[in-house]
Design an enzyme around this catalytic site. Structure first.
Site, short mmCIF file in Angstrom:
data_model
loop_
_atom_site.label_atom_id
_atom_site.label_comp_id
_atom_site.label_asym_id
_atom_site.label_seq_id
_atom_site.Cartn_x
_atom_site.Cartn_y
_atom_site.Cartn_z
N VAL A 115 0.81 -1.22 0.00
CA VAL A 115 0.00 0.00 0.00
C VAL A 115 0.84 1.28 0.00
O VAL A 115 0.31 2.37 -0.17
CB VAL A 115 -0.96 0.04 1.21
CG1 VAL A 115 -1.99 -1.06 1.12
CG2 VAL A 115 -0.20 -0.02 2.53
N TYR A 116 2.15 1.14 0.21
CA TYR A 116 2.98 2.34 0.20
C TYR A 116 3.07 2.89 -1.22
O TYR A 116 3.64 2.26 -2.11
CB TYR A 116 4.39 2.03 0.71
CG TYR A 116 4.48 1.67 2.18
CD1 TYR A 116 3.38 1.71 3.03
CD2 TYR A 116 5.69 1.27 2.74
CE1 TYR A 116 3.47 1.37 4.36
CE2 TYR A 116 5.80 0.94 4.09
CZ TYR A 116 4.69 0.99 4.89
OH TYR A 116 4.79 0.65 6.22
N SER A 117 2.48 4.06 -1.41
CA SER A 117 2.46 4.71 -2.73
C SER A 117 1.92 3.78 -3.82
O SER A 117 2.43 3.73 -4.94
CB SER A 117 3.86 5.21 -3.11
OG SER A 117 4.24 6.29 -2.29
N ASP A 118 0.88 3.02 -3.47
CA ASP A 118 0.21 2.13 -4.44
C ASP A 118 1.19 1.19 -5.12
O ASP A 118 1.08 0.93 -6.33
CB ASP A 118 -0.54 2.96 -5.49
CG ASP A 118 -1.68 3.77 -4.90
OD1 ASP A 118 -2.29 3.29 -3.93
OD2 ASP A 118 -1.95 4.87 -5.38
N GLY A 119 2.14 0.67 -4.37
CA GLY A 119 3.10 -0.28 -4.92
C GLY A 119 4.38 0.34 -5.44
O GLY A 119 5.36 -0.37 -5.70
#
Length: 344
Positions: free
Chosen positions: A61-65
């Site tokens: 989920v960090y920066s959408d991958g």
């Protein structure tokens, strides 16, 4: 760099690890954390490896991958020198299969993370949230399959309640499955809730704490002061609502103690806050994040020296808060303290 066992597992991790939440910079929350691209990330990875920081933590989920993608690119050519930790379970979309830890979701999440990280295995794979809709037997059987397939080496959880973690550990012992080696937790001088239940459980069961946000969601940088407005460029303007709440007066009390210790040691406020954590029971590694090389260099200065017992006592006293029920009633009774000596 000091290296420690991850709980009672055979995996050795550095006392300080790198949190790659500042890589990628997509979305309102993570862009406020940082937006390091591949070139800047590679320089921070270089600096980390030079100082013995070998564990790099991220999540889907960090920066959408994008954090995983940037980390994988930054580690290209020296993957064998690093340990990669990532997480899955939180929602990554609006669909019915975009959240949780069902068998299908876990397998798909690990395969997707391997592609983004450009690697053939994840050294530490953690469940990013408890999923009450999936039986624990299904979760642990799936994790065992991923370990047997060589895609995952060790497993852990993040932000679990005590009963949730214990349920997984008991199920693993019952069926002889790989047990959770790590619990990634919030723990700081202004957030000591971990000590009330999760730390005694970790000590009893041999689960290593991987500490996130050791600077109290960016509050222990030394820039927030009593009677002064929040700095205009503080990321807390955009991110405070997403992090653990902290009462202002409690923060100021801790900052007063940190100022005293900083004057005595000549160390920076963040270095003292991180050094205090490294002395705590069950802590295997502390994740240090950085938006740039300057911040990373400062945080790396948290090791190689020790606080005195008097300085630790001062920080302990300033940061202590009364535990909630059911933890507080017995802590002041002599008989209980003799039977259950403090873990901190």
């Amino acid at each position: 760099m000091e290296y420690r066992q991850l709980g009672t597992s055979g995996l050795k991790v550095p006392a300080l690890s790198f949190g790659a939440g500042t890589f990628g910079g997509r979305g309102p929350l993570f862009s406020a954390w940082g937006s390091a691209g591949i070139d800047e990330a590679r320089r921070m990875v270089d600096l980390s490896l030079e100082h013995g920081v070998t564990l790099f933590d991220t999540a889907d989920v960090y920066s959408d991958g994008a954090s995983e993608e940037v980390l994988g690119a930054a580690l290209k050519g020296r993957r064998d020198r690093a340990l990669i930790s990532t997480k899955a379970a939180l929602p990554t979309g609006e669909g019915p299969y975009d959240a949780g830890v069902s068998r299908s979701r876990l397998i798909a999440s690990v395969d997707a993370a391997l592609r983004r990280l450009d690697t053939d295995h994840i050294d530490l794979f953690q469940l990013h949230a408890y999923d009450a809709s999936t039986p624990v037997e299904e979760v642990l059987a799936t994790l065992e399959d991923l370990v047997r397939a060589g895609k995952v080496r060790y497993t852990g959880v993040s932000n679990y309640a005590g009963w949730q973690l214990m349920k997984g550990l008991a199920e693993a012992e019952k069926h002889g499955r790989p047990r959770f080696a790590a619990h990634q937790v919030y723990y700081s001088l202004v957030g000591r809730d971990y000590e009330w239940e999760l730390m005694p459980l970790a000590k009893e069961e041999g689960v290593g704490a991987v500490v996130w946000s050791p600077l109290g969601w960016g509050r222990l940088t030394g820039r927030i002061r009593r009677g002064q407005p929040l700095p205009a460029d503080s990321r807390l303007h955009q991110t405070a609502q997403f992090g653990p709440p902290i009462e202002d007066e409690h923060l100021y009390r801790v900052m007063d103690a940190l100022d005293d210790v900083a004057e005595e040691t000549g160390k920076a406020i963040p270095q003292i806050a991180i050094n205090w954590l490294l002395r705590r029971p069950t802590v295997s590694t502390v994740l240090i994040g950085a938006r740039n090389e300057e911040q990373l260099t400062q945080n790396l200065g948290a090791i190689g020296w020790e606080l005195t017992s008097e300085q630790v006592a001062k920080l302990d006293a300033a940061s202590e808060v009364k535990a909630p029920y059911p933890y507080y009633p017995y802590r002041t009774q002599d008989g209980f303290r003799q039977l259950n000596p403090p873990t901190v």
